[in-house]
Design a protein around this motif. Structure first.
Motif, short mmCIF file in Angstrom:
data_model
loop_
_atom_site.label_atom_id
_atom_site.label_comp_id
_atom_site.label_asym_id
_atom_site.label_seq_id
_atom_site.Cartn_x
_atom_site.Cartn_y
_atom_site.Cartn_z
N VAL A 9 87.21 71.07 -8.77
CA VAL A 9 87.49 70.97 -7.34
C VAL A 9 88.80 70.22 -7.10
CG1 VAL A 9 86.68 69.97 -5.16
CG2 VAL A 9 85.08 71.19 -6.65
N GLU A 12 91.62 72.50 -7.91
CA GLU A 12 91.78 73.55 -6.90
C GLU A 12 92.47 73.00 -5.65
OE1 GLU A 12 89.32 76.94 -4.38
OE2 GLU A 12 88.26 75.83 -5.93
N ILE A 13 92.05 71.83 -5.19
CA ILE A 13 92.68 71.21 -4.02
C ILE A 13 94.15 70.92 -4.31
CG2 ILE A 13 92.75 69.15 -2.55
CD1 ILE A 13 89.67 69.07 -2.77
N GLY A 17 97.00 72.78 -2.20
CA GLY A 17 97.79 71.90 -1.34
C GLY A 17 99.20 71.64 -1.81
N VAL A 39 94.86 64.47 1.82
CA VAL A 39 94.93 65.82 2.36
C VAL A 39 95.28 65.86 3.84
CG1 VAL A 39 93.36 66.76 0.62
CG2 VAL A 39 92.44 65.97 2.80
N LYS A 55 94.16 75.92 3.87
CA LYS A 55 93.72 74.73 4.59
C LYS A 55 92.21 74.74 4.80
CE LYS A 55 97.98 73.99 7.20
NZ LYS A 55 98.55 73.90 8.57
N ARG A 57 89.97 76.21 2.94
CA ARG A 57 89.33 75.99 1.64
C ARG A 57 89.43 74.52 1.23
NH1 ARG A 57 85.27 76.87 -1.69
NH2 ARG A 57 85.88 76.83 -3.86
N ILE A 58 90.58 73.90 1.43
CA ILE A 58 90.76 72.49 1.09
C ILE A 58 89.79 71.64 1.90
CG2 ILE A 58 92.35 70.53 1.25
CD1 ILE A 58 94.62 72.58 0.60
N LEU A 61 86.28 72.06 0.54
CA LEU A 61 86.11 71.37 -0.74
C LEU A 61 86.08 69.86 -0.57
CD1 LEU A 61 88.46 73.52 -2.98
CD2 LEU A 61 85.96 73.42 -3.13
N ALA A 62 86.92 69.35 0.35
CA ALA A 62 87.01 67.91 0.56
C ALA A 62 85.90 67.38 1.46
CB ALA A 62 88.38 67.55 1.15
#
Length: 81
Positions: A9, A12-13, A17, A39, A55, A57-58, A61-62
Motif C-alpha cells: 500500500v 502504491e501511494i 502520488g 498526502v 487521488k 485511490r490514494i 488507501l490512506a
C-alpha cells in the motif's frame, strides 16, 4: 491499518502520488520513516499533476477523505540541496 499489506500500500501511494522511489538508498522514500507520506498536497483539488482517479485511490488507501476546497500548502522544493 493494512497489516501485512502495508508495504504494498505504501509503495502504491508513493507511486500514484509521485513521491519517488521507495527504498533505503540516498534520495529514496523510506517506508520506515515514522512520518509516513504527506498526502495533503497530493489530494489538494488545486493539484493538477495527479489525476482525479489517482487521488481517489490514494484517499481510499490512506483512509482519508479528499478535501472539497483547495488547501493552502507550501512547496518543499527550496529545501532540496
Amino acid at each position: 491499518m493494512h497489516g501485512d499489506k502495508a508495504d504494498r500500500v505504501f509503495r502504491e501511494i508513493a507511486d500514484l502520488g509521485g513521491f519517488g522511489n521507495v527504498g533505503s538508498g540516498p534520495g529514496d522514500v523510506s517506508p520506515a520513516y515514522a512520518g509516513g507520506l504527506d498526502v495533503a498536497g497530493v489530494l489538494n483539488p488545486a493539484n493538477t499533476a495527479v489525476s482525479e482517479k489517482a487521488k481517489d485511490r490514494i484517499a481510499q488507501l490512506a483512509g482519508v477523505k479528499r478535501p472539497d476546497a483547495p488547501v493552502e500548502t507550501t512547496s518543499s522544493a527550496n529545501k532540496k540541496a
